[in-house]
Write an enzyme that holds these catalytic residues in place. Sequence first.
Site, mmCIF file in Angstrom:
data_model
loop_
_atom_site.group_PDB
_atom_site.id
_atom_site.type_symbol
_atom_site.label_atom_id
_atom_site.label_comp_id
_atom_site.label_asym_id
_atom_site.label_seq_id
_atom_site.Cartn_x
_atom_site.Cartn_y
_atom_site.Cartn_z
ATOM 1 N N ARG A 179 54.162 104.796 85.322
ATOM 2 C CA ARG A 179 54.793 104.018 84.346
ATOM 3 C C ARG A 179 55.676 102.594 85.056
ATOM 4 N NH1 ARG A 179 51.547 105.126 81.275
ATOM 5 N NH2 ARG A 179 51.584 105.689 79.212
ATOM 6 N N HIS A 186 47.079 97.383 84.503
ATOM 7 C CA HIS A 186 46.835 98.698 83.665
ATOM 8 C C HIS A 186 45.594 99.128 83.356
ATOM 9 C CE1 HIS A 186 50.012 101.023 80.895
ATOM 10 N NE2 HIS A 186 48.809 101.915 81.383
#
Length: 307
Positions: A222, A270
Amino acid sequence: MLYLYTPQDMACYQHALQQALPQQEVRCWPEEVAAVQVKYAVVWNPPAGFFKYMVNLQAVFVLGAGVDRILKRDDLDPTVPIVRLTDAGMAQQMLEYVLYGVLHVQRQMGQYRRQQTLRQWQALTAPSAGQTRIGVLGLGEIGGWVAQSLAAMGYAVAGWSRAGRQLPGVQDYIGQAALPDLLARSDILVNLLPATVQTRGLLDGRMLSHLPSGAAIINAGRGEQVDEAALLGLLDSGHLRFAMLDVFEVEPLESVHPLWSHPSVLLTPHIAAMTLVEPAVEQIAANVQTIIQGGVPQGLVERERGY
């Protein structure tokens, strides 16, 4: 009724879920439904207020491994079970992504790219897999698979987690006090940690400075776990040689962010491990049946832990 929201492959998911769960009526956003009839929701980042009137909701299935955004919502009853995907094809994809970054560093591909721009023909020495020390942060379903697979390829792999996990060929580092030691022996640091209160800001400048000179970082965990300003400083100083980043504190990454143009950074939007429709639906359908039968679904989230 099962209600579906996903920004991608909505029709594919609806068809597959209906086929796998013929006893359920599968409807999808933005179709209006009687919210009180919704027993199960299958979602990925649904809009604000999505759950507000779903008073008979029995479970929320998240189309991914990360549940940090769902846990922060104010429209979802905190007693409703949340179930995340435990793999659904993501572990192998993550291994491929990490291996690409590892080989880039190990085989000196960044330097060869620079030489190409200068039209230089010069062979460089490269360490063997056994001489390449990799540290993996997070040893869950995905991180554990990545660590074990890299170890099986001959890399010198160590893993870090808060509770510890014994894996074949992987040296185990346990707890906060052991993190600096894990970093100090990592030529390549791979972050695959879940998003929790404890992991937010974990890799700040002080912690990243424990990495040896010339080390590299691969972040597919993250974005908020890595201090981007500190990372840029360590890259600029030469302490770190390379960063491969798939996640960022703010996504999409702002067009003016210096990470876009940094010569020692490779970034991706991502995509390290994308959810695959078939295995995801198979897992969700099995978990729905488990809940109906009164069992505990695989991937049930512990809210206190954040995953």
